[in-house]
Scaffold this motif. Structure first.
Motif, PDB file in Angstrom:
ATOM      1  N   LYS A  11     -13.493  45.457  62.161  1.00  0.00           N
ATOM      2  CA  LYS A  11     -13.752  46.402  63.346  1.00  0.00           C
ATOM      3  C   LYS A  11     -12.414  46.402  64.108  1.00  0.00           C
ATOM      4  O   LYS A  11     -12.238  47.490  64.733  1.00  0.00           O
ATOM      5  CB  LYS A  11     -14.946  46.077  63.738  1.00  0.00           C
ATOM      6  CG  LYS A  11     -15.478  46.831  64.789  1.00  0.00           C
ATOM      7  CD  LYS A  11     -17.059  46.702  65.311  1.00  0.00           C
ATOM      8  CE  LYS A  11     -17.230  47.543  66.554  1.00  0.00           C
ATOM      9  NZ  LYS A  11     -18.640  47.227  67.085  1.00  0.00           N
ATOM     10  N   GLU A  12     -12.183  45.165  64.509  1.00  0.00           N
ATOM     11  CA  GLU A  12     -11.295  44.880  65.599  1.00  0.00           C
ATOM     12  C   GLU A  12      -9.749  45.441  65.175  1.00  0.00           C
ATOM     13  O   GLU A  12      -9.152  46.226  66.069  1.00  0.00           O
ATOM     14  CB  GLU A  12     -11.108  43.223  65.811  1.00  0.00           C
ATOM     15  CG  GLU A  12     -10.070  42.985  66.923  1.00  0.00           C
ATOM     16  CD  GLU A  12      -9.898  41.498  67.072  1.00  0.00           C
ATOM     17  OE1 GLU A  12      -8.672  40.931  67.047  1.00  0.00           O
ATOM     18  OE2 GLU A  12     -10.848  40.632  66.812  1.00  0.00           O
ATOM     19  N   HIS A  13      -9.362  45.486  63.881  1.00  0.00           N
ATOM     20  CA  HIS A  13      -8.218  46.131  63.330  1.00  0.00           C
ATOM     21  C   HIS A  13      -8.266  47.531  62.984  1.00  0.00           C
ATOM     22  O   HIS A  13      -7.436  48.136  62.300  1.00  0.00           O
ATOM     23  CB  HIS A  13      -7.494  45.115  62.562  1.00  0.00           C
ATOM     24  CG  HIS A  13      -6.883  43.708  62.892  1.00  0.00           C
ATOM     25  ND1 HIS A  13      -8.035  42.737  63.099  1.00  0.00           N
ATOM     26  CD2 HIS A  13      -5.973  43.467  63.439  1.00  0.00           C
ATOM     27  CE1 HIS A  13      -7.315  41.565  63.548  1.00  0.00           C
ATOM     28  NE2 HIS A  13      -6.073  42.183  63.933  1.00  0.00           N
ATOM     29  N   ASN A  39      -1.995  47.226  61.575  1.00  0.00           N
ATOM     30  CA  ASN A  39      -2.494  46.203  60.682  1.00  0.00           C
ATOM     31  C   ASN A  39      -3.977  46.185  60.389  1.00  0.00           C
ATOM     32  O   ASN A  39      -4.720  45.613  61.384  1.00  0.00           O
ATOM     33  CB  ASN A  39      -2.009  44.726  61.184  1.00  0.00           C
ATOM     34  CG  ASN A  39      -0.574  44.452  61.070  1.00  0.00           C
ATOM     35  OD1 ASN A  39       0.409  45.295  60.454  1.00  0.00           O
ATOM     36  ND2 ASN A  39       0.090  43.782  62.019  1.00  0.00           N
ATOM     37  N   GLN A  40      -4.429  46.619  59.334  1.00  0.00           N
ATOM     38  CA  GLN A  40      -5.907  46.724  59.157  1.00  0.00           C
ATOM     39  C   GLN A  40      -6.398  45.912  57.816  1.00  0.00           C
ATOM     40  O   GLN A  40      -5.710  45.464  57.153  1.00  0.00           O
ATOM     41  CB  GLN A  40      -6.201  48.425  58.472  1.00  0.00           C
ATOM     42  CG  GLN A  40      -5.653  49.262  59.885  1.00  0.00           C
ATOM     43  CD  GLN A  40      -5.789  50.624  59.169  1.00  0.00           C
ATOM     44  OE1 GLN A  40      -6.155  51.083  58.186  1.00  0.00           O
ATOM     45  NE2 GLN A  40      -5.711  51.595  60.213  1.00  0.00           N
ATOM     46  N   PHE A  41      -7.609  46.102  57.691  1.00  0.00           N
ATOM     47  CA  PHE A  41      -8.101  45.284  56.441  1.00  0.00           C
ATOM     48  C   PHE A  41      -8.742  46.388  55.763  1.00  0.00           C
ATOM     49  O   PHE A  41      -9.151  47.451  56.134  1.00  0.00           O
ATOM     50  CB  PHE A  41      -9.334  44.359  56.954  1.00  0.00           C
ATOM     51  CG  PHE A  41      -8.732  43.144  57.489  1.00  0.00           C
ATOM     52  CD1 PHE A  41      -8.755  42.148  56.960  1.00  0.00           C
ATOM     53  CD2 PHE A  41      -8.621  43.043  59.035  1.00  0.00           C
ATOM     54  CE1 PHE A  41      -8.167  40.968  57.472  1.00  0.00           C
ATOM     55  CE2 PHE A  41      -8.027  41.806  59.631  1.00  0.00           C
ATOM     56  CZ  PHE A  41      -8.016  40.696  58.750  1.00  0.00           C
ATOM     57  N   PRO A  52      -2.399  37.434  58.409  1.00  0.00           N
ATOM     58  CA  PRO A  52      -3.273  37.512  59.473  1.00  0.00           C
ATOM     59  C   PRO A  52      -3.143  36.398  60.618  1.00  0.00           C
ATOM     60  O   PRO A  52      -3.397  36.336  61.592  1.00  0.00           O
ATOM     61  CB  PRO A  52      -4.896  37.483  58.993  1.00  0.00           C
ATOM     62  CG  PRO A  52      -4.666  38.186  57.722  1.00  0.00           C
ATOM     63  CD  PRO A  52      -3.239  37.679  57.280  1.00  0.00           C
ATOM     64  N   LEU A  53      -2.617  35.174  60.129  1.00  0.00           N
ATOM     65  CA  LEU A  53      -2.225  34.066  60.741  1.00  0.00           C
ATOM     66  C   LEU A  53      -1.181  34.396  61.807  1.00  0.00           C
ATOM     67  O   LEU A  53      -1.177  33.615  62.671  1.00  0.00           O
ATOM     68  CB  LEU A  53      -2.136  32.857  59.938  1.00  0.00           C
ATOM     69  CG  LEU A  53      -3.284  32.411  59.127  1.00  0.00           C
ATOM     70  CD1 LEU A  53      -2.957  31.285  58.312  1.00  0.00           C
ATOM     71  CD2 LEU A  53      -4.504  32.090  59.835  1.00  0.00           C
ATOM     72  N   LEU A  54      -0.377  35.378  61.792  1.00  0.00           N
ATOM     73  CA  LEU A  54       0.686  35.613  62.496  1.00  0.00           C
ATOM     74  C   LEU A  54       0.013  36.452  63.711  1.00  0.00           C
ATOM     75  O   LEU A  54       0.688  36.735  64.736  1.00  0.00           O
ATOM     76  CB  LEU A  54       1.791  36.564  61.870  1.00  0.00           C
ATOM     77  CG  LEU A  54       2.599  35.550  60.968  1.00  0.00           C
ATOM     78  CD1 LEU A  54       3.699  36.273  60.500  1.00  0.00           C
ATOM     79  CD2 LEU A  54       3.249  34.263  61.754  1.00  0.00           C
ATOM     80  N   GLY A  55      -1.084  37.052  63.605  1.00  0.00           N
ATOM     81  CA  GLY A  55      -1.805  37.811  64.870  1.00  0.00           C
ATOM     82  C   GLY A  55      -0.896  38.979  65.130  1.00  0.00           C
ATOM     83  O   GLY A  55      -0.648  39.837  64.082  1.00  0.00           O
ATOM     84  N   ALA A  56      -0.730  39.287  66.220  1.00  0.00           N
ATOM     85  CA  ALA A  56      -0.039  40.647  66.571  1.00  0.00           C
ATOM     86  C   ALA A  56       1.456  40.535  66.092  1.00  0.00           C
ATOM     87  O   ALA A  56       1.957  41.510  66.214  1.00  0.00           O
ATOM     88  CB  ALA A  56      -0.216  40.621  68.221  1.00  0.00           C
TER      89      ALA A  56
END
Length: 180
Positions: A46-48, A53-55, A76-80
């Motif tokens: 939901k957040e992305h 960068n989506q799921f 995802p571990l790199l975040g933004a």
């Protein structure tokens, strides 16, 4: 009287000593952990949802050879800081790749992203990409960052050669065409 739970705590302690109660408690904790994991994943999705960068849900396909295709896959571990990349490996394309580049050019992150996609797909059915399809994987071999071992007289190069030999042996021992 409201804060006095001495009898309840003692009763709970005695109940938890019973094997059948302990077994049910362990099952309940596992179920709660799994639900919590899926809730966390739903929150990430939901957040992305509106960003680059989506799921997305993975589309598992059937093929005689391993295959993975992803559009705008990201780590995802790199975040933004994550930058999306496209992957197309296996099937009718080259089953082996040689990944080269300068230090800091993204080789390790690309490999980690690919492995992360496979692990997320098989664990949750969702991946960090805009679109993804792949064959199911029965085994995943990965090797990063060999360390030298002076005590054994192994240089970093020898340690890497040993790790690669071990992976080749594992693949050959499986006698399966479903390996990259």
């Amino acid at each position: 009287r409201i804060l006095d739970h001495t009898g309840e705590v003692r009763r709970g302690y005695h109940l938890i000593q019973l094997p059948q109660t302990r077994k049910l408690l362990v099952i309940a904790i596992h179920i709660m952990a799994e639900v919590d994991c899926y809730v966390g994943l739903a929150e990430l999705v939901k957040e992305h949802a509106s960003g680059e960068n989506q799921f997305c849900p993975v589309d598992f396909i059937t093929s005689d050879t391993p295959f993975i295709s992803a559009k705008t896959a990201w780590f995802p571990l790199l975040g933004a800081k994550a930058i999306g990349s496209d992957f197309l490996l296996g099937d009718k394309h080259a089953p082996n790749i040689l990944l080269t580049g300068m230090n800091g050019s993204g080789k390790s992150i690309s490999l980690k992203t690919c492995v992360f996609l496979i692990a997320m797909a098989h664990s949750f059915g969702w991946v960090a990409a805009q679109q993804c399809s792949m064959t199911p994987f029965s085994e995943l071999n990965l090797h990063l960052n060999s360390l030298d071992n002076a005590a054994d007289g192994k240089s970093r190069w020898v340690a890497e050669v040993d790790a690669i030999k071990s992976m080749i042996h594992s693949v050959e021992a499986a006698h399966s065409p479903n390996y990259f």
